[in-house]
Design a protein around this motif. Sequence first.
Motif, mmCIF file in Angstrom:
data_model
loop_
_atom_site.group_PDB
_atom_site.id
_atom_site.type_symbol
_atom_site.label_atom_id
_atom_site.label_comp_id
_atom_site.label_asym_id
_atom_site.label_seq_id
_atom_site.Cartn_x
_atom_site.Cartn_y
_atom_site.Cartn_z
ATOM 1 N N LEU A 288 -7.195 52.887 24.875
ATOM 2 C CA LEU A 288 -8.152 51.862 25.306
ATOM 3 C C LEU A 288 -7.492 50.870 26.268
ATOM 4 N N LEU A 289 -6.267 50.472 25.971
ATOM 5 C CA LEU A 289 -5.568 49.519 26.836
ATOM 6 C C LEU A 289 -5.295 50.120 28.215
ATOM 7 N N LEU A 290 -4.921 51.395 28.242
ATOM 8 C CA LEU A 290 -4.683 52.061 29.525
ATOM 9 C C LEU A 290 -5.961 52.163 30.340
ATOM 10 N N GLN A 291 -7.077 52.466 29.663
ATOM 11 C CA GLN A 291 -8.351 52.564 30.374
ATOM 12 C C GLN A 291 -8.771 51.210 30.942
ATOM 13 N N ALA A 292 -8.524 50.139 30.204
ATOM 14 C CA ALA A 292 -8.844 48.805 30.706
ATOM 15 C C ALA A 292 -8.036 48.489 31.964
ATOM 16 N N GLU A 293 -6.760 48.887 31.956
ATOM 17 C CA GLU A 293 -5.926 48.677 33.144
ATOM 18 C C GLU A 293 -6.429 49.508 34.322
ATOM 19 N N LEU A 294 -6.915 50.722 34.051
ATOM 20 C CA LEU A 294 -7.445 51.564 35.115
ATOM 21 C C LEU A 294 -8.695 50.950 35.734
ATOM 22 N N ILE A 295 -9.570 50.382 34.914
ATOM 23 C CA ILE A 295 -10.772 49.727 35.425
ATOM 24 C C ILE A 295 -10.390 48.556 36.327
ATOM 25 N N ASP A 296 -9.426 47.779 35.865
ATOM 26 C CA ASP A 296 -8.967 46.643 36.679
ATOM 27 C C ASP A 296 -8.413 47.129 38.017
ATOM 28 N N HIS A 297 -7.690 48.250 38.009
ATOM 29 C CA HIS A 297 -7.142 48.824 39.244
ATOM 30 C C HIS A 297 -8.257 49.216 40.203
ATOM 31 N N TYR A 298 -9.297 49.882 39.700
ATOM 32 C CA TYR A 298 -10.414 50.290 40.548
ATOM 33 C C TYR A 298 -11.147 49.082 41.128
ATOM 34 N N LEU A 299 -11.336 48.056 40.310
ATOM 35 C CA LEU A 299 -12.055 46.876 40.783
ATOM 36 C C LEU A 299 -11.271 46.156 41.883
ATOM 37 N N ARG A 300 -9.957 46.089 41.732
ATOM 38 C CA ARG A 300 -9.139 45.435 42.745
ATOM 39 C C ARG A 300 -9.215 46.167 44.086
ATOM 40 N N GLN A 301 -9.456 47.494 44.021
ATOM 41 C CA GLN A 301 -9.567 48.281 45.246
ATOM 42 C C GLN A 301 -11.019 48.501 45.674
ATOM 43 N N SER A 302 -11.942 47.771 45.002
ATOM 44 C CA SER A 302 -13.381 47.862 45.302
ATOM 45 C C SER A 302 -13.917 49.291 45.154
ATOM 46 N N LYS A 303 -13.359 50.059 44.256
ATOM 47 C CA LYS A 303 -13.838 51.418 43.970
ATOM 48 C C LYS A 303 -14.831 51.340 42.806
ATOM 49 N N LEU A 304 -16.046 50.867 43.125
ATOM 50 C CA LEU A 304 -17.023 50.586 42.085
ATOM 51 C C LEU A 304 -17.510 51.834 41.340
ATOM 52 N N PRO A 305 -17.788 52.966 42.011
ATOM 53 C CA PRO A 305 -18.217 54.155 41.246
ATOM 54 C C PRO A 305 -17.181 54.600 40.226
ATOM 55 N N GLN A 306 -15.917 54.604 40.650
ATOM 56 C CA GLN A 306 -14.863 55.003 39.715
ATOM 57 C C GLN A 306 -14.739 53.998 38.566
ATOM 58 N N ALA A 307 -14.919 52.701 38.892
ATOM 59 C CA ALA A 307 -14.845 51.675 37.853
ATOM 60 C C ALA A 307 -15.978 51.836 36.845
ATOM 61 N N ARG A 308 -17.201 52.143 37.337
ATOM 62 C CA ARG A 308 -18.335 52.348 36.423
ATOM 63 C C ARG A 308 -18.098 53.544 35.510
ATOM 64 N N GLU A 309 -17.565 54.619 36.090
ATOM 65 C CA GLU A 309 -17.297 55.811 35.285
ATOM 66 C C GLU A 309 -16.238 55.528 34.220
ATOM 67 N N ALA A 310 -15.192 54.822 34.627
ATOM 68 C CA ALA A 310 -14.133 54.479 33.675
ATOM 69 C C ALA A 310 -14.658 53.536 32.593
ATOM 70 N N MET A 311 -15.581 52.634 32.959
ATOM 71 C CA MET A 311 -16.167 51.721 31.987
ATOM 72 C C MET A 311 -17.007 52.480 30.965
ATOM 73 N N ALA A 312 -17.769 53.459 31.428
ATOM 74 C CA ALA A 312 -18.578 54.264 30.508
ATOM 75 C C ALA A 312 -17.687 54.996 29.512
ATOM 76 N N THR A 313 -16.575 55.532 30.011
ATOM 77 C CA THR A 313 -15.623 56.208 29.120
ATOM 78 C C THR A 313 -15.028 55.237 28.114
ATOM 79 N N LEU A 314 -14.699 54.030 28.598
ATOM 80 C CA LEU A 314 -14.115 53.021 27.722
ATOM 81 C C LEU A 314 -15.081 52.625 26.610
ATOM 82 N N LEU A 315 -16.364 52.433 26.953
ATOM 83 C CA LEU A 315 -17.349 52.050 25.940
ATOM 84 C C LEU A 315 -17.530 53.151 24.892
ATOM 85 N N HIS A 316 -17.536 54.400 25.360
ATOM 86 C CA HIS A 316 -17.649 55.520 24.416
ATOM 87 C C HIS A 316 -16.451 55.555 23.474
#
Length: 216
Positions: A33-61
Amino acid sequence: MNHSTDDDTAAPLGESRFRRETAHALSTPLGSLLLQAELIDHYLRQSKLPQAREAMATLLHDFETFGRQFRSAFSAMADIAEESTDRGDPRSSLAAALAELGEQCIPISYRGPSPQLALSEAALTALMRRLAMLATESGMTDATLVADTANGQYVVSLGGAARGDTAGKRLSLDPPQALHLAVAREIAARHGGHVSTDRPGTLVVSLPLAPPRAEG
């Protein structure tokens, strides 16, 4: 029946060590879970919103999955503390455990004797519940508990076919299976029994038979 034993499962762990064991069983999903949260933050910093949304869905699951495991860890504390003066019957305890779990677990059949054991019905049902979940989450199909008695001991083995090409491999000891195995071992140990995973694809539980009731 070939009865094998594990020397390190013959004694109870005690409260503090058991808590450490259950925490260790949950450490892998928490790190994920902690690694996935870091990945979401990485995508957001690079404005990669589709990847961030996908990673967020995985994190919530995975949060939901981890939440179930966390609740399971708390229920484990209650399971190992089950005590009463009644005597457990394996066949009825398995039926009670399967009824409690419902669609959460696969059907499990029972073969062999079902004597009274030197632990309460509640504790034995808790043990059967963990065996059922272990069989389910290890990918078993056609799971069966095969019982035998010898030298004042009740010995039951859990085995079955496995999905895909995993037949014959050892039971997985990864979370959440590791938690169910830890609880099963602790329940057995606290009542003079032990759990063995020496045989590939099979788990063996040994428990003391109840002594004869006094006449009169």
